[in-house]
Design an enzyme around this catalytic site. Structure first.
Site, PDB file in Angstrom:
ATOM      1  N   CYS A 173     -12.459  61.706  24.869  1.00 45.48           N
ATOM      2  CA  CYS A 173     -11.092  61.644  25.368  1.00 45.48           C
ATOM      3  C   CYS A 173     -11.078  61.592  26.900  1.00 45.48           C
ATOM      4  O   CYS A 173     -11.794  62.354  27.556  1.00 45.48           O
ATOM      5  CB  CYS A 173     -10.315  62.864  24.886  1.00 45.48           C
ATOM      6  SG  CYS A 173      -8.587  62.863  25.402  1.00 45.48           S
ATOM      7  N   CYS A 225      -7.559  68.147  29.622  1.00 47.95           N
ATOM      8  CA  CYS A 225      -6.998  69.405  29.129  1.00 47.95           C
ATOM      9  C   CYS A 225      -8.094  70.476  29.098  1.00 47.95           C
ATOM     10  O   CYS A 225      -9.107  70.330  28.406  1.00 47.95           O
ATOM     11  CB  CYS A 225      -6.416  69.220  27.746  1.00 47.95           C
ATOM     12  SG  CYS A 225      -5.206  67.866  27.630  1.00 47.95           S
ATOM     13  N   CYS A 271      -9.785  71.982  25.787  1.00 50.89           N
ATOM     14  CA  CYS A 271     -10.166  71.058  24.725  1.00 50.89           C
ATOM     15  C   CYS A 271     -11.651  70.702  24.732  1.00 50.89           C
ATOM     16  O   CYS A 271     -12.200  70.294  25.755  1.00 50.89           O
ATOM     17  CB  CYS A 271      -9.337  69.779  24.846  1.00 50.89           C
ATOM     18  SG  CYS A 271      -9.645  68.617  23.516  1.00 50.89           S
ATOM     19  N   CYS A 280      -2.464  66.376   7.918  1.00 49.76           N
ATOM     20  CA  CYS A 280      -2.191  66.122   9.321  1.00 49.76           C
ATOM     21  C   CYS A 280      -3.264  65.208   9.884  1.00 49.76           C
ATOM     22  O   CYS A 280      -4.441  65.571   9.921  1.00 49.76           O
ATOM     23  CB  CYS A 280      -2.157  67.435  10.089  1.00 49.76           C
ATOM     24  SG  CYS A 280      -1.008  68.627   9.370  1.00 49.76           S
ATOM     25  N   CYS A 319       1.694  64.103   8.381  1.00 50.09           N
ATOM     26  CA  CYS A 319       2.076  64.301   9.771  1.00 50.09           C
ATOM     27  C   CYS A 319       1.059  63.579  10.650  1.00 50.09           C
ATOM     28  O   CYS A 319      -0.144  63.651  10.391  1.00 50.09           O
ATOM     29  CB  CYS A 319       2.102  65.796  10.109  1.00 50.09           C
ATOM     30  SG  CYS A 319       2.500  66.168  11.824  1.00 50.09           S
ATOM     31  N   CYS A 325       7.141  68.655  15.155  1.00 51.01           N
ATOM     32  CA  CYS A 325       6.260  69.818  15.139  1.00 51.01           C
ATOM     33  C   CYS A 325       5.738  69.999  16.558  1.00 51.01           C
ATOM     34  O   CYS A 325       5.144  69.085  17.122  1.00 51.01           O
ATOM     35  CB  CYS A 325       5.112  69.574  14.163  1.00 51.01           C
ATOM     36  SG  CYS A 325       3.800  70.805  14.229  1.00 51.01           S
ATOM     37  N   ARG A 344       3.597  78.305  12.043  1.00 51.37           N
ATOM     38  CA  ARG A 344       2.288  78.085  11.455  1.00 51.37           C
ATOM     39  C   ARG A 344       1.214  78.830  12.232  1.00 51.37           C
ATOM     40  O   ARG A 344       1.103  78.709  13.452  1.00 51.37           O
ATOM     41  CB  ARG A 344       1.953  76.594  11.440  1.00 51.37           C
ATOM     42  CG  ARG A 344       0.580  76.313  10.820  1.00 51.37           C
ATOM     43  CD  ARG A 344       0.325  74.836  10.605  1.00 51.37           C
ATOM     44  NE  ARG A 344       1.386  74.281   9.798  1.00 51.37           N
ATOM     45  CZ  ARG A 344       2.174  73.288  10.207  1.00 51.37           C
ATOM     46  NH1 ARG A 344       1.997  72.756  11.389  1.00 51.37           N
ATOM     47  NH2 ARG A 344       3.122  72.839   9.429  1.00 51.37           N
TER      48      ARG A 344
END
Length: 427
Positions: A65, A69, A72, A109, A142, A202, A272
């Site tokens: 990626c 972040c 992560c 998901c 999702c 979400c 959740r």
């Protein structure tokens, strides 16, 4: 305790507590912890009974990626030894999803690392959604693909997606200290695009990144303003090889207070329990079921979770039941709003039955960033590198004394099974 009585009364009326009240929950002592859990549990049961929704993650594209972040394991410059692979084919993703559905998951998901999808990426995901829906009747899907461009949410909805996940993660005030390659406002805009397309939104947070109580309250109140149907609460998994690898500052008691605060602020929303629950709650996970009404089954994006059967046993032993596909997750007034009305708003007692008009949503997908250090909504355009597997040991050694500030490799195991591998998942 007057505070808890007030918060219960407000929660049963869907009335927003004050910021001072939310902060007071986080400041309660360990001596009052069971009282806090019991109070928030009354609100949880009013709107969701004793049902627990199961969700299952499929990591469509792992690692590589370009976003930065700090939490992560898939970030730019990460030295975490995670699985790295390009897009799963639709049949591979459908096979992975079927394992979760067989284990009791109601929602699948689909997550992909990257800043946001290209139109070609959306084409891939729409084919994957169609394959999963064709082979798993009744399953909810999702998507969690990062920042959306104009029209992409509509395309996902047309392909059969039920929900879209994009977490705010932390307060707007501190967001720039966690991520510099996109903004807090970018994330808010993507959630709003999903809602505008008719997808169940979400959006949640990550706790344990060194934030203050004020930051936690700020992000939860911001989420309340956005009004997603599902709020995943992640607890940072400090992956070795990431900037936050030494942020081991959560206790099980602290996690429970955070979950209780979220429940009081978002009483009728699917809350959740997401990434990091095994790492930080450990043996106190069953208590969290009195606060949340949804969890992930099995492994996360880049880290291992506890075995799916252990999750099912925990739910049963704690006196809860797995929510079936024939039951609408959300209370009726929220389900009606999501599906465009039809039955009208019902009272709290009736809403707790959570059947009736139903909705194409019912939750959201949840823990896509802190869950195993996965990046989900943060990452890049273009084709990733060929699939590779980084060298790192799997399995969790016995817990041992670890110096303060050191990486806790005894608590974090890199995922080496399921999607992107030849090994069966642990759903």
């Amino acid at each position: 305790m007057d505070l808890l009585n007030t918060l219960v009364d407000k929660g049963l009326r869907r009335e927003l507590p004050t910021r001072e009240e939310a902060l007071a929950v986080l400041a309660t002592s360990d001596d009052d912890l069971l009282d806090v859990v019991a109070a928030a549990g009354k609100v949880r049961r009013q709107w969701f009974g004793r049902r627990v929704k199961l969700n299952y993650l499929v990591n469509l594209k792992s690692g590589l990626c370009p976003e930065d972040c700090s939490y992560c394991s898939q970030r730019l410059g990460s030295k975490a030894g995670i699985l790295k692979y390009t897009w799963l084919k639709p049949d591979e993703a459908s096979k992975a999803a079927a394992a979760g559905v067989a284990g009791g998951a109601k929602r699948v998901c689909l997550v992909a690392s990257g800043r946001g999808p290209t139109d070609r990426d959306v084409d891939r995901v729409t084919k994957t959604i169609e394959a999963i829906k064709e082979q798993n009747e009744g399953v909810e899907v999702c998507a969690c693909l990062g920042l959306l461009s104009d029209g992409q949410a509509d395309r996902l909805r047309s392909a059969g997606a039920d929900a879209y996940n994009h977490n705010l993660n932390t307060s707007e005030e501190t967001y720039g200290a966690i991520t510099t390659t996109h903004t807090y406002a970018d994330r808010v805009e993507t959630v709003q695009q999903a809602q505008a397309a008719g997808l169940s939104a979400c959006s949640g947070l990550i706790a344990g990144m060194g934030e203050s109580d004020k930051d936690l309250v700020d992000v939860v109140f911001a989420l309340r303003d956005l009004d997603p149907d599902s709020v995943p609460v992640n607890f940072l998994i400090p992956f070795e090889g990431t900037p936050l690898a030494k942020e081991w500052n959560l206790t099980p008691q602290r996690c429970l207070r955070i979950l209780a605060m979220v429940r009081f602020v978002c009483p009728d929303v699917e809350v959740r329990l997401a990434g990091g629950r095994e790492v930080h709650l450990r043996s106190m996970q069953p208590l969290a079921l009195h606060l949340v009404n949804s969890i992930f089954l099995g492994d996360y994006l880049t880290s291992e979770g506890q075995a799916g059967q252990a999750d099912l046993d925990m739910i049963a032993d704690a006196g809860f039941e797995v929510e079936g596909q024939g039951t609408t997750t959300l209370p009726r007034h929220r389900a009606d709003a999501l599906s465009g009305g039809g039955c009208g708003s019902q009272g709290a007692a009736e809403a707790s039955g959570a059947t009736g008009c139903g909705s194409h949503g019912g939750g959201g997908c949840g823990s896509h960033e802190a869950s195993g250090g996965g990046c989900g909504p943060c990452g890049g355009h273009g084709e990733p590198e060929p699939a590779t597997v980084a060298d790192a040991g799997a399995g969790v050694p016995a817990r041992e004394s670890v110096p303060a500030g050191a990486a806790r490799t005894d608590l974090v195991a890199v995922r080496r099974r399921g999607a992107g591998t030849d090994l069966a998942p642990n759903a």
